[in-house]
Design a protein around this motif. Structure first.
Motif, PDB file in Angstrom:
ATOM      1  N   THR A 177      49.171  54.428 -38.041  1.00  0.00           N
ATOM      2  CA  THR A 177      47.869  54.279 -38.688  1.00  0.00           C
ATOM      3  C   THR A 177      46.803  55.159 -38.053  1.00  0.00           C
ATOM      4  OG1 THR A 177      47.341  52.399 -37.281  1.00  0.00           O
ATOM      5  CG2 THR A 177      48.326  51.923 -39.422  1.00  0.00           C
ATOM      6  N   GLY A 178      47.095  55.761 -36.901  1.00  0.00           N
ATOM      7  CA  GLY A 178      46.161  56.674 -36.252  1.00  0.00           C
ATOM      8  C   GLY A 178      45.904  57.925 -37.068  1.00  0.00           C
ATOM      9  N   ILE A 179      46.626  58.099 -38.173  1.00  0.00           N
ATOM     10  CA  ILE A 179      46.443  59.266 -39.029  1.00  0.00           C
ATOM     11  C   ILE A 179      45.176  59.156 -39.883  1.00  0.00           C
ATOM     12  CG2 ILE A 179      47.806  58.378 -40.971  1.00  0.00           C
ATOM     13  CD1 ILE A 179      47.807  61.986 -39.693  1.00  0.00           C
ATOM     14  N   ALA A 194      43.537  74.326 -37.229  1.00  0.00           N
ATOM     15  CA  ALA A 194      43.597  72.884 -36.996  1.00  0.00           C
ATOM     16  C   ALA A 194      45.063  72.462 -37.014  1.00  0.00           C
ATOM     17  CB  ALA A 194      42.813  72.142 -38.071  1.00  0.00           C
ATOM     18  N   TRP A 195      45.518  71.866 -35.923  1.00  0.00           N
ATOM     19  CA  TRP A 195      46.902  71.419 -35.780  1.00  0.00           C
ATOM     20  C   TRP A 195      46.920  69.897 -35.782  1.00  0.00           C
ATOM     21  CZ3 TRP A 195      51.044  74.762 -35.264  1.00  0.00           C
ATOM     22  CH2 TRP A 195      50.728  76.102 -35.051  1.00  0.00           C
ATOM     23  N   LEU A 196      47.784  69.331 -36.614  1.00  0.00           N
ATOM     24  CA  LEU A 196      47.943  67.882 -36.649  1.00  0.00           C
ATOM     25  C   LEU A 196      49.404  67.562 -36.346  1.00  0.00           C
ATOM     26  CD1 LEU A 196      47.092  64.970 -37.303  1.00  0.00           C
ATOM     27  CD2 LEU A 196      47.602  65.471 -39.704  1.00  0.00           C
ATOM     28  N   PHE A 197      49.607  66.780 -35.286  1.00  0.00           N
ATOM     29  CA  PHE A 197      50.939  66.313 -34.924  1.00  0.00           C
ATOM     30  C   PHE A 197      50.997  64.827 -35.215  1.00  0.00           C
ATOM     31  CE2 PHE A 197      50.190  70.104 -32.443  1.00  0.00           C
ATOM     32  CZ  PHE A 197      51.384  70.791 -32.595  1.00  0.00           C
ATOM     33  N   LEU A 198      51.927  64.441 -36.074  1.00  0.00           N
ATOM     34  CA  LEU A 198      52.058  63.052 -36.501  1.00  0.00           C
ATOM     35  C   LEU A 198      53.427  62.537 -36.110  1.00  0.00           C
ATOM     36  CD1 LEU A 198      51.300  60.525 -38.158  1.00  0.00           C
ATOM     37  CD2 LEU A 198      52.110  61.743 -40.191  1.00  0.00           C
ATOM     38  N   ASP A 231      59.731  56.186 -43.821  1.00  0.00           N
ATOM     39  CA  ASP A 231      59.070  55.289 -44.763  1.00  0.00           C
ATOM     40  C   ASP A 231      57.756  54.735 -44.194  1.00  0.00           C
ATOM     41  OD1 ASP A 231      60.228  53.619 -42.875  1.00  0.00           O
ATOM     42  OD2 ASP A 231      60.934  52.153 -44.338  1.00  0.00           O
ATOM     43  N   ALA A 232      57.472  55.026 -42.941  1.00  0.00           N
ATOM     44  CA  ALA A 232      56.220  54.597 -42.313  1.00  0.00           C
ATOM     45  C   ALA A 232      55.122  55.652 -42.433  1.00  0.00           C
ATOM     46  CB  ALA A 232      56.458  54.265 -40.843  1.00  0.00           C
ATOM     47  N   LEU A 233      55.397  56.770 -43.085  1.00  0.00           N
ATOM     48  CA  LEU A 233      54.392  57.821 -43.247  1.00  0.00           C
ATOM     49  C   LEU A 233      53.274  57.352 -44.176  1.00  0.00           C
ATOM     50  CD1 LEU A 233      56.647  60.965 -43.654  1.00  0.00           C
ATOM     51  CD2 LEU A 233      55.076  60.503 -41.783  1.00  0.00           C
ATOM     52  N   LEU A 234      52.063  57.373 -43.689  1.00  0.00           N
ATOM     53  CA  LEU A 234      50.912  57.023 -44.510  1.00  0.00           C
ATOM     54  C   LEU A 234      50.320  58.281 -45.121  1.00  0.00           C
ATOM     55  CD1 LEU A 234      49.167  54.478 -42.121  1.00  0.00           C
ATOM     56  CD2 LEU A 234      50.587  53.977 -44.104  1.00  0.00           C
ATOM     57  N   TYR A 235      49.867  58.170 -46.338  1.00  0.00           N
ATOM     58  CA  TYR A 235      49.230  59.290 -47.052  1.00  0.00           C
ATOM     59  C   TYR A 235      50.171  60.490 -47.149  1.00  0.00           C
ATOM     60  CZ  TYR A 235      45.383  56.446 -45.266  1.00  0.00           C
ATOM     61  OH  TYR A 235      44.568  55.414 -44.904  1.00  0.00           O
ATOM     62  N   ASP A 236      51.443  60.231 -47.258  1.00  0.00           N
ATOM     63  CA  ASP A 236      52.454  61.289 -47.266  1.00  0.00           C
ATOM     64  C   ASP A 236      52.171  62.353 -48.326  1.00  0.00           C
ATOM     65  OD1 ASP A 236      54.797  62.521 -46.302  1.00  0.00           O
ATOM     66  OD2 ASP A 236      56.007  61.578 -47.852  1.00  0.00           O
TER      67      ASP A 236
END
Length: 80
Positions: free
Chosen positions: A34-36, A61-65, A71-76
């Motif tokens: 959820t930190g995304i 801008a680099w985003l590491f998720l 299946d836990a990816l939010l806003y995929d």
């Protein structure tokens, strides 16, 4: 480069900090689960909306998720 020292700034309060002195400075974001959510809004303001930050920022801008399962990816759909 391995061994290079970095200065890190974490989000504090209600705003995301921008590299004002050097607008070409890369922004590196780390999120888990959820930190995304805050980064999703931040990236929209930086690359989608017409904002002062978007106008001034010239870096990458680099985003590491990281999530335990796909299946836990939010806003995929936002990231495709």
């Amino acid at each position: 480069k391995p061994g290079t020292e970095l200065a890190l700034t974490g989000p504090a309060g209600k705003v995301m900090l921008m590299p004002e002195e050097k607008p070409e400075t890369p922004i590196i974001m780390l999120a888990t689960g959820t930190g995304i959510a805050p980064y999703r809004g931040f990236l929209r303001r930086l690359f989608v909306e017409n904002t002062e930050a978007a106008e001034k920022f010239k870096g990458l801008a680099w985003l590491f998720l990281g999530v335990a399962n796909s299946d836990a990816l939010l806003y995929d759909e936002d990231w495709k």
